[in-house]
Design a protein around this motif. Structure first.
Motif, short mmCIF file in Angstrom:
data_model
loop_
_atom_site.label_atom_id
_atom_site.label_comp_id
_atom_site.label_asym_id
_atom_site.label_seq_id
_atom_site.Cartn_x
_atom_site.Cartn_y
_atom_site.Cartn_z
N PRO A 5 -20.31 -35.03 124.98
CA PRO A 5 -20.40 -35.95 123.84
C PRO A 5 -19.22 -36.93 123.82
N LYS A 6 -19.51 -38.12 123.36
CA LYS A 6 -18.43 -39.09 123.19
C LYS A 6 -17.60 -38.67 121.99
N THR A 7 -16.29 -38.80 122.14
CA THR A 7 -15.38 -38.39 121.09
C THR A 7 -14.66 -39.61 120.52
N VAL A 8 -14.69 -39.73 119.20
CA VAL A 8 -14.04 -40.83 118.49
C VAL A 8 -12.81 -40.28 117.77
N LEU A 9 -11.68 -40.96 117.95
CA LEU A 9 -10.46 -40.62 117.22
C LEU A 9 -10.37 -41.56 116.02
N ILE A 10 -10.40 -40.98 114.82
CA ILE A 10 -10.31 -41.74 113.57
C ILE A 10 -8.88 -41.63 113.06
N VAL A 11 -8.26 -42.79 112.78
CA VAL A 11 -6.87 -42.82 112.32
C VAL A 11 -6.83 -43.54 110.98
N LEU A 51 -13.27 -43.75 122.02
CA LEU A 51 -13.00 -44.86 121.10
C LEU A 51 -11.95 -44.42 120.10
N VAL A 52 -11.08 -45.36 119.71
CA VAL A 52 -10.13 -45.13 118.62
C VAL A 52 -10.51 -46.09 117.50
N LEU A 53 -10.74 -45.53 116.32
CA LEU A 53 -11.09 -46.31 115.13
C LEU A 53 -9.93 -46.15 114.15
#
Length: 79
Positions: A5-11, A51-53
């Protein structure tokens, strides 16, 4: 064949925003949420992200400074 799975880092420094973004994205992505740019850099050193959001206005290092550092250290990760 195993699908990773694609992993998104939420900041984001706002826990409500972090939670809402996780809920919005959880059907399609694995999410990791952190409260600061420093925590994001620590997470990126340990794990791979698709991705970094990031929020822009955060105490300490803001989202713009985080973006600049990420583009130097992790140029292939979309921010």
């Amino acid at each position: 064949m195993t699908h990773k799975p694609k992993t998104v880092l939420i900041v984001d420094d706002d826990s409500g925003v972090r939670g809402a973004l996780c809920l919005l994205l959880e059907d399609e992505y694995q999410t990791i949420a952190v409260e600061s740019a420093r925590a994001a850099l620590d997470a990126l050193a340990r794990d791979e992200f698709s991705l970094v959001l990031s929020d822009v206005a955060m105490p300490g290092m803001d989202g713009i400074a985080l973006l600049e550092q990420l583009k130097q250290e992790y140029p292939d990760i979309p921010v």
